[in-house]
Design a protein around this motif. Structure first.
Motif, PDB file in Angstrom:
ATOM      1  N   SER A 105       0.734  -1.258   0.018  1.00 26.98           N
ATOM      2  CA  SER A 105      -0.169  -0.084  -0.006  1.00 26.98           C
ATOM      3  C   SER A 105       0.902   1.384   0.049  1.00 26.98           C
ATOM      4  N   THR A 106       0.368   2.450  -0.779  1.00 26.77           N
ATOM      5  CA  THR A 106       1.066   3.717  -0.583  1.00 26.77           C
ATOM      6  C   THR A 106       0.190   4.736  -0.108  1.00 26.77           C
ATOM      7  N   THR A 107       1.093   5.704   0.390  1.00 29.98           N
ATOM      8  CA  THR A 107       0.270   6.855   0.885  1.00 29.98           C
ATOM      9  C   THR A 107       0.861   8.155   0.137  1.00 29.98           C
ATOM     10  N   THR A 108      -0.079   9.068  -0.270  1.00 25.63           N
ATOM     11  CA  THR A 108       0.357  10.435  -0.991  1.00 25.63           C
ATOM     12  C   THR A 108      -0.421  11.599  -0.152  1.00 25.63           C
ATOM     13  N   MET A 109       0.493  12.422   0.349  1.00 26.70           N
ATOM     14  CA  MET A 109       0.121  13.610   1.111  1.00 26.70           C
ATOM     15  C   MET A 109      -0.359  14.751   0.198  1.00 26.70           C
ATOM     16  N   TYR A 110      -1.305  15.311   0.531  1.00 28.42           N
ATOM     17  CA  TYR A 110      -1.654  16.597  -0.254  1.00 28.42           C
ATOM     18  C   TYR A 110      -1.666  17.891   0.413  1.00 28.42           C
ATOM     19  N   ARG A 111      -0.924  18.953   0.171  1.00 23.12           N
ATOM     20  CA  ARG A 111      -1.144  20.180   0.993  1.00 23.12           C
ATOM     21  C   ARG A 111      -2.246  20.889   0.523  1.00 23.12           C
ATOM     22  N   PRO A 112      -2.890  21.715   1.524  1.00 24.84           N
ATOM     23  CA  PRO A 112      -4.062  22.362   1.263  1.00 24.84           C
ATOM     24  C   PRO A 112      -4.085  23.331   0.042  1.00 24.84           C
ATOM     25  N   ASN A 113      -5.367  23.231  -0.530  1.00 24.62           N
ATOM     26  CA  ASN A 113      -5.529  23.980  -2.041  1.00 24.62           C
ATOM     27  C   ASN A 113      -4.653  23.328  -3.067  1.00 24.62           C
ATOM     28  N   THR A 114      -4.433  22.218  -3.058  1.00 32.97           N
ATOM     29  CA  THR A 114      -3.466  21.638  -4.207  1.00 32.97           C
ATOM     30  C   THR A 114      -4.138  20.656  -5.206  1.00 32.97           C
ATOM     31  N   GLU A 115      -5.069  19.969  -4.699  1.00 25.19           N
ATOM     32  CA  GLU A 115      -5.697  18.735  -5.393  1.00 25.19           C
ATOM     33  C   GLU A 115      -7.297  18.700  -4.702  1.00 25.19           C
ATOM     34  N   LEU A 116      -7.935  18.591  -5.840  1.00 22.65           N
ATOM     35  CA  LEU A 116      -9.296  18.149  -5.693  1.00 22.65           C
ATOM     36  C   LEU A 116      -9.801  17.032  -6.398  1.00 22.65           C
ATOM     37  N   ALA A 117      -8.948  16.391  -7.354  1.00 21.44           N
ATOM     38  CA  ALA A 117      -9.271  15.165  -8.049  1.00 21.44           C
ATOM     39  C   ALA A 117      -8.035  14.345  -8.271  1.00 21.44           C
ATOM     40  N   VAL A 118      -7.860  13.062  -8.176  1.00 18.64           N
ATOM     41  CA  VAL A 118      -6.946  12.318  -8.629  1.00 18.64           C
ATOM     42  C   VAL A 118      -7.327  11.161  -9.351  1.00 18.64           C
ATOM     43  N   THR A 119      -6.544  10.808 -10.500  1.00 19.13           N
ATOM     44  CA  THR A 119      -6.668   9.729 -11.341  1.00 19.13           C
ATOM     45  C   THR A 119      -5.873   8.555 -10.877  1.00 19.13           C
ATOM     46  N   ILE A 120      -6.237   7.257 -10.397  1.00 18.90           N
ATOM     47  CA  ILE A 120      -5.755   6.259  -9.901  1.00 18.90           C
ATOM     48  C   ILE A 120      -5.797   5.035 -10.714  1.00 18.90           C
ATOM     49  N   PRO A 121      -4.566   4.622 -11.578  1.00 18.81           N
ATOM     50  CA  PRO A 121      -4.651   3.322 -12.013  1.00 18.81           C
ATOM     51  C   PRO A 121      -5.246   2.034 -11.453  1.00 18.81           C
ATOM     52  N   THR A 122      -6.017   1.172 -11.808  1.00 14.70           N
ATOM     53  CA  THR A 122      -6.392   0.215 -11.091  1.00 14.70           C
ATOM     54  C   THR A 122      -5.693  -1.119 -10.850  1.00 14.70           C
ATOM     55  N   VAL A 123      -4.390  -1.090 -11.837  1.00  8.47           N
ATOM     56  CA  VAL A 123      -3.426  -2.011 -11.678  1.00  8.47           C
ATOM     57  C   VAL A 123      -1.882  -1.368 -11.746  1.00  8.47           C
ATOM     58  N   ASP A 124      -1.291  -1.696 -10.829  1.00  7.25           N
ATOM     59  CA  ASP A 124       0.178  -1.252 -10.633  1.00  7.25           C
ATOM     60  C   ASP A 124       1.313  -2.345 -10.855  1.00  7.25           C
ATOM     61  N   PRO A 125       2.078  -2.095 -12.159  1.00  9.13           N
ATOM     62  CA  PRO A 125       3.034  -3.303 -12.315  1.00  9.13           C
ATOM     63  C   PRO A 125       3.834  -3.981 -11.259  1.00  9.13           C
ATOM     64  N   GLN A 126       3.822  -3.200 -10.133  1.00 13.16           N
ATOM     65  CA  GLN A 126       4.808  -3.699  -9.077  1.00 13.16           C
ATOM     66  C   GLN A 126       3.922  -4.040  -8.050  1.00 13.16           C
ATOM     67  N   ARG A 127       2.817  -3.614  -7.894  1.00 11.74           N
ATOM     68  CA  ARG A 127       1.933  -3.736  -6.523  1.00 11.74           C
ATOM     69  C   ARG A 127       0.718  -4.591  -6.973  1.00 11.74           C
ATOM     70  N   GLY A 128       0.433  -4.605  -8.172  1.00  9.82           N
ATOM     71  CA  GLY A 128      -0.801  -5.464  -8.506  1.00  9.82           C
ATOM     72  C   GLY A 128      -2.116  -4.901  -8.520  1.00  9.82           C
ATOM     73  N   ARG A 129      -3.146  -5.345  -8.341  1.00 11.18           N
ATOM     74  CA  ARG A 129      -4.449  -4.962  -8.334  1.00 11.18           C
ATOM     75  C   ARG A 129      -4.880  -3.892  -7.002  1.00 11.18           C
ATOM     76  N   LEU A 130      -5.197  -2.897  -7.538  1.00 11.50           N
ATOM     77  CA  LEU A 130      -5.980  -1.903  -6.461  1.00 11.50           C
ATOM     78  C   LEU A 130      -7.276  -2.377  -5.667  1.00 11.50           C
ATOM     79  N   THR A 131      -7.176  -2.608  -4.474  1.00 10.35           N
ATOM     80  CA  THR A 131      -8.572  -3.029  -3.771  1.00 10.35           C
ATOM     81  C   THR A 131      -9.068  -2.039  -3.135  1.00 10.35           C
ATOM     82  N   GLY A 132      -8.655  -0.931  -2.808  1.00  7.26           N
ATOM     83  CA  GLY A 132      -9.200   0.153  -2.033  1.00  7.26           C
ATOM     84  C   GLY A 132      -8.486   1.287  -2.229  1.00  7.26           C
ATOM     85  N   VAL A 133      -9.419   2.356  -1.766  1.00  7.53           N
ATOM     86  CA  VAL A 133      -8.541   3.580  -1.742  1.00  7.53           C
ATOM     87  C   VAL A 133      -9.364   4.675  -0.431  1.00  7.53           C
TER      88      VAL A 133
END
Length: 163
Positions: A105-133
């Motif tokens: 699992s990975t974590t990304t921190m967003y600073r205030p007023n920088t992001e309201l939307a994120v596109t996330i691939p459902t499969v990562d070549p190294q990590r496999g299938r995404l099961t939740g966010v």
């Protein structure tokens, strides 16, 4: 940098984080929905999700636990488009990506007023299938040892369902 300057910097960071959290809390008070909702979209399907847990940013022991969890059907061909409302985006928030092997699992921190939307691939070549966010609003707290650390005071969860 001398010791006094470091302590002043720590105090400023703590106050700024608390202020952002209080501002997010104040912005969500009195709206039609008791809590902000996030949305997740993939391949023509969308879900809106309320929080799993939502705590008072000033008193992290004062929590409401609606335990709402969204579910979104996904395939490897289409990414997940995650959106957070301005009430969340104005504060520091983090995105946890949970994979089949939770150790990846990975974590990304967003600073205030920088992001309201994120596109996330459902499969990562190294990590496999995404099961939740998971989206978390975070604030700085001081632990028993006097160390500063991030602590979530609100959390939204979306489980991804594979065919």
């Amino acid at each position: 940098m001398n010791r006094l300057t470091r302590w002043l910097l720590v105090i400023v960071v703590v106050l700024a984080s608390a202020g952002a959290g209080v501002a997010a809390w104040a912005l969500t008070r009195g709206t039609e929905s008791t809590f902000p909702e996030i949305s997740a979209y993939s391949h023509g399907k969308a879900v809106r999700i309320g929080p799993y847990v939502y705590c008072n940013v000033v008193n992290l022991n004062d929590c409401q636990n609606p335990q709402t969890q969204g579910q979104l059907s996904v395939t490897e061909r289409y990414p997940v488009q995650l959106s957070v409302p301005t009430a969340i985006g104005r504060a520091p928030w983090q995105l946890l990506r949970v994979y089949e092997d939770e150790r990846n699992s990975t974590t990304t921190m967003y600073r205030p007023n920088t992001e309201l939307a994120v596109t996330i691939p459902t499969v990562d070549p190294q990590r496999g299938r995404l099961t939740g966010v998971v989206v978390q609003l975070v604030t700085l707290v001081q632990d028993q040892n006097g160390e500063l650390r991030d602590a979530p005071h609100a959390e939204w969860s979306v489980r991804l369902a594979w065919p």
